[in-house]
Design an enzyme around this catalytic site. Sequence first.
Site, PDB file in Angstrom:
ATOM      1  N   LYS A 116       0.802  -1.214   0.000  1.00  0.00           N
ATOM      2  CA  LYS A 116       0.000   0.000   0.000  1.00  0.00           C
ATOM      3  C   LYS A 116       0.843   1.275   0.000  1.00  0.00           C
ATOM      4  O   LYS A 116       0.500   2.258  -0.659  1.00  0.00           O
ATOM      5  CB  LYS A 116      -0.944  -0.004   1.209  1.00  0.00           C
ATOM      6  CG  LYS A 116      -2.088  -0.996   1.104  1.00  0.00           C
ATOM      7  CD  LYS A 116      -3.002  -0.875   2.299  1.00  0.00           C
ATOM      8  CE  LYS A 116      -4.274  -1.711   2.142  1.00  0.00           C
ATOM      9  NZ  LYS A 116      -4.009  -3.130   1.971  1.00  0.00           N
ATOM     10  N   GLU A 200      -2.583   7.377   8.040  1.00  0.00           N
ATOM     11  CA  GLU A 200      -3.357   8.248   7.165  1.00  0.00           C
ATOM     12  C   GLU A 200      -4.401   9.032   7.954  1.00  0.00           C
ATOM     13  O   GLU A 200      -4.818   8.617   9.043  1.00  0.00           O
ATOM     14  CB  GLU A 200      -4.086   7.438   6.089  1.00  0.00           C
ATOM     15  CG  GLU A 200      -3.189   6.809   5.070  1.00  0.00           C
ATOM     16  CD  GLU A 200      -3.980   6.061   4.014  1.00  0.00           C
ATOM     17  OE1 GLU A 200      -3.428   5.838   2.941  1.00  0.00           O
ATOM     18  OE2 GLU A 200      -5.144   5.681   4.277  1.00  0.00           O
ATOM     19  N   HIS A 235     -14.713  -4.287   7.670  1.00  0.00           N
ATOM     20  CA  HIS A 235     -13.981  -4.084   6.416  1.00  0.00           C
ATOM     21  C   HIS A 235     -14.241  -5.189   5.403  1.00  0.00           C
ATOM     22  O   HIS A 235     -13.498  -5.320   4.425  1.00  0.00           O
ATOM     23  CB  HIS A 235     -12.479  -3.933   6.674  1.00  0.00           C
ATOM     24  CG  HIS A 235     -12.149  -2.885   7.686  1.00  0.00           C
ATOM     25  ND1 HIS A 235     -12.254  -1.538   7.423  1.00  0.00           N
ATOM     26  CD2 HIS A 235     -11.752  -2.973   8.988  1.00  0.00           C
ATOM     27  CE1 HIS A 235     -11.926  -0.846   8.489  1.00  0.00           C
ATOM     28  NE2 HIS A 235     -11.616  -1.684   9.459  1.00  0.00           N
ATOM     29  N   GLU A 275      -9.690   1.365  -6.087  1.00  0.00           N
ATOM     30  CA  GLU A 275     -10.579   1.648  -4.967  1.00  0.00           C
ATOM     31  C   GLU A 275     -10.259   3.012  -4.372  1.00  0.00           C
ATOM     32  O   GLU A 275      -9.096   3.342  -4.131  1.00  0.00           O
ATOM     33  CB  GLU A 275     -10.439   0.552  -3.905  1.00  0.00           C
ATOM     34  CG  GLU A 275     -10.747  -0.836  -4.449  1.00  0.00           C
ATOM     35  CD  GLU A 275     -10.987  -1.861  -3.360  1.00  0.00           C
ATOM     36  OE1 GLU A 275     -10.874  -1.502  -2.166  1.00  0.00           O
ATOM     37  OE2 GLU A 275     -11.299  -3.016  -3.699  1.00  0.00           O
ATOM     38  N   GLU A 293      -6.466   1.725  -2.780  1.00  0.00           N
ATOM     39  CA  GLU A 293      -5.646   0.617  -3.239  1.00  0.00           C
ATOM     40  C   GLU A 293      -6.148   0.163  -4.596  1.00  0.00           C
ATOM     41  O   GLU A 293      -7.208   0.583  -5.060  1.00  0.00           O
ATOM     42  CB  GLU A 293      -5.673  -0.554  -2.250  1.00  0.00           C
ATOM     43  CG  GLU A 293      -7.039  -1.187  -2.056  1.00  0.00           C
ATOM     44  CD  GLU A 293      -7.021  -2.278  -1.003  1.00  0.00           C
ATOM     45  OE1 GLU A 293      -5.926  -2.660  -0.570  1.00  0.00           O
ATOM     46  OE2 GLU A 293      -8.101  -2.742  -0.622  1.00  0.00           O
ATOM     47  N   ASN A 295      -6.892  -3.411  -6.773  1.00  0.00           N
ATOM     48  CA  ASN A 295      -6.992  -4.865  -6.809  1.00  0.00           C
ATOM     49  C   ASN A 295      -6.697  -5.322  -8.229  1.00  0.00           C
ATOM     50  O   ASN A 295      -7.443  -5.004  -9.164  1.00  0.00           O
ATOM     51  CB  ASN A 295      -8.380  -5.332  -6.375  1.00  0.00           C
ATOM     52  CG  ASN A 295      -8.590  -5.136  -4.894  1.00  0.00           C
ATOM     53  OD1 ASN A 295      -7.888  -5.712  -4.074  1.00  0.00           O
ATOM     54  ND2 ASN A 295      -9.555  -4.309  -4.535  1.00  0.00           N
ATOM     55  N   ARG A 297      -7.032  -7.848 -10.152  1.00  0.00           N
ATOM     56  CA  ARG A 297      -7.741  -9.084 -10.509  1.00  0.00           C
ATOM     57  C   ARG A 297      -9.210  -8.738 -10.731  1.00  0.00           C
ATOM     58  O   ARG A 297      -9.643  -7.600 -10.534  1.00  0.00           O
ATOM     59  CB  ARG A 297      -7.636 -10.102  -9.369  1.00  0.00           C
ATOM     60  CG  ARG A 297      -8.083  -9.519  -8.030  1.00  0.00           C
ATOM     61  CD  ARG A 297      -8.162 -10.546  -6.930  1.00  0.00           C
ATOM     62  NE  ARG A 297      -8.297  -9.945  -5.615  1.00  0.00           N
ATOM     63  CZ  ARG A 297      -9.412  -9.450  -5.096  1.00  0.00           C
ATOM     64  NH1 ARG A 297     -10.513  -9.460  -5.821  1.00  0.00           N
ATOM     65  NH2 ARG A 297      -9.437  -8.936  -3.890  1.00  0.00           N
TER      66      ARG A 297
END
Length: 652
Positions: A116, A200, A235, A275, A293, A295, A297
């Site tokens: 990240k 963050e 989450h 995202e 982030e 992904n 896939r």
Amino acid sequence: MIRKLLIANRGEIACRIIRTARSMGISTVAVYSDADAGAAHVALADEAVHLGGSAPAESYLNSEALLAAARRTGAEAVHPGYGFLSENPDFVEAVAAVGLIFVGPPASAIRQMGLKDAAKRLMEEAGVPVVPGYHGAEQSPERLAEEADRIGYPVLIKAVAGGGGKGMRRVDAPEDFATSLASARAEARTAFGNADVLVERYVRQPRHIELQIFGDVHGNAVHLFERDCSLQRRHQKVIEEAPAPGMTEEMRAAMGQAAVRAAQAIGYVGAGTVEFIVEGGEVLRPDGFWFMEMNTRLQVEHPVTEAVTGLDLVEWQLRVASGEKLPLAQEEIRCEGHAFEARLYAEDVPAGFLPATGRLAHLRFSDLARNDSGVREGDEISPWYDPMIAKVITHGPSRGVALARLSHALEQTEVGGTVTNIAFLEALSRHEGFAAGRVDTGLIERDLDSLVRQELPSAAVLACAALAASGMDAPPVDFTGFSLWAPLQRTVVLERDGQQWRIGVAIRGADRVDIEIEEEVLPCRRGARGWLIGEARAPGPARLLDGAVLVFAGQPWEFALPDPLARESAEAMGGNIVEAPMPGLVREVLVQSGQMVERGDRLVILEAMKMEHALSAVRAGRVEAVLVEAGAQVAAHDALVLLDPEEEGEAE
């Protein structure tokens, strides 16, 4: 075009890929573990190869076995699905090394997005908005605390190699930072083997909005609009939708451009998801979203994008992997209507959403929805893998229509043989704030009590259960010329959540029954469309299973039918036996015989459904016996630890 495809995955995603490949004239090869020998994806594929044991490390994570299966069957390409090895760059390189096509992005793109902190630095360089924070290499507690002060509280500590909420802590005040940091690091080290974190700004009323992107080997990249995945618990996504409520054309354009820049910055090929965390409120602002982030896939929730665009994303993946250009340019992609996806799991919601197992003795889906599933009636939900039963997807011309269809589709879904989260999903689909489009990632936790509230069954539901349990729910028998002087009387005993009902059933004929519940008599008669209870139709169908009856009336109501000869011995042991709540692997035993423990002390760590569960003492006392060892595989309700029934009290 690819002619033969190996799917390096299982369950519903393997079935999903096989169906599209077959429609394109591509032969498919399934792979399976010991636990999946009779699975749906194995039966659906043209060929199937056994990989190894039930544990993922022995099968679906065994890259050598997967590549050997591809070579043996003559497969030209490997589709990783999602999860398992789908975002493992070493596997991507191993696939390429033996001359096979990997249906996904290059290893370099996966590596760049894998951590990240590095990903966010890269996105900053590409001009993609990033949440204010610290993503540096220096990881001393003092430096991280200084950066938290600079950012301003509340802050969010996140594992750089994390996902699924592991290694993540919200910190509201400076005095709590050190403790939260230590906790996050310990969890990250255990889960990912990497204790590094980033810090963050914590976004208030956050929404999780993601953009579906696609790239090809010719340098083209597009987005296929957004999905809102804000309905989460711990989450983990619960219900997703497309498009996002309250989205404006201005903000969609800004987010779409940022997502495409992200894809181009890393030379992305295939399907991916960028995202973003979005600041919620009455109005979404084009300057109020930040990269979270990527992904690399296909996502679990891709069907909602397919529903609103009318496109098959797996087909796009296979065409791009074959070297074709993207089928459509950005201006040719349309978003029409609205779509929802609800994730139907085998899990015990009242027990804290614990994953569950069991044989699916009864399974019926609604024709109001697209139901992506990898299981069939009679299949086992095993402890080895994710306990998903299906994804329930609806589409409509408006958000209201699509949501109404989702709610009705969930009501009509029937699952017997294991507990599920259907009632929770139904309650969420009817939630007033959600229906109005007021969504953020904290909605479920704020209203969790009302969403999981255990209601008492109505008299009509009890009557349905009694009719089924007494055999009257079966087709009527012609008793012409036969009559009784008096009604046939019997008593049906139903149990649920520790409560018991004794219900009188007076059978007056094949089509007439009187049901007595707590001195109230409900006359029931069989009509052309089923039983009438009083003057109203029965609230739902009933199914008689082994030792239980289920009534599907807005939610599944399951009642045990106790054996009158059975005797419960566990009650005599009080709270002295600590049992496994589900099948799993004993990861760690934390106590030994003779040790004093306090109420709440952790005794055993059990691993099941890819999660760890700590089993704790329900009272203070002395451990009389430890009945398992670390590494043992246990079944549901197996005894793990025995507390001395004669000795209670606080540990010294």
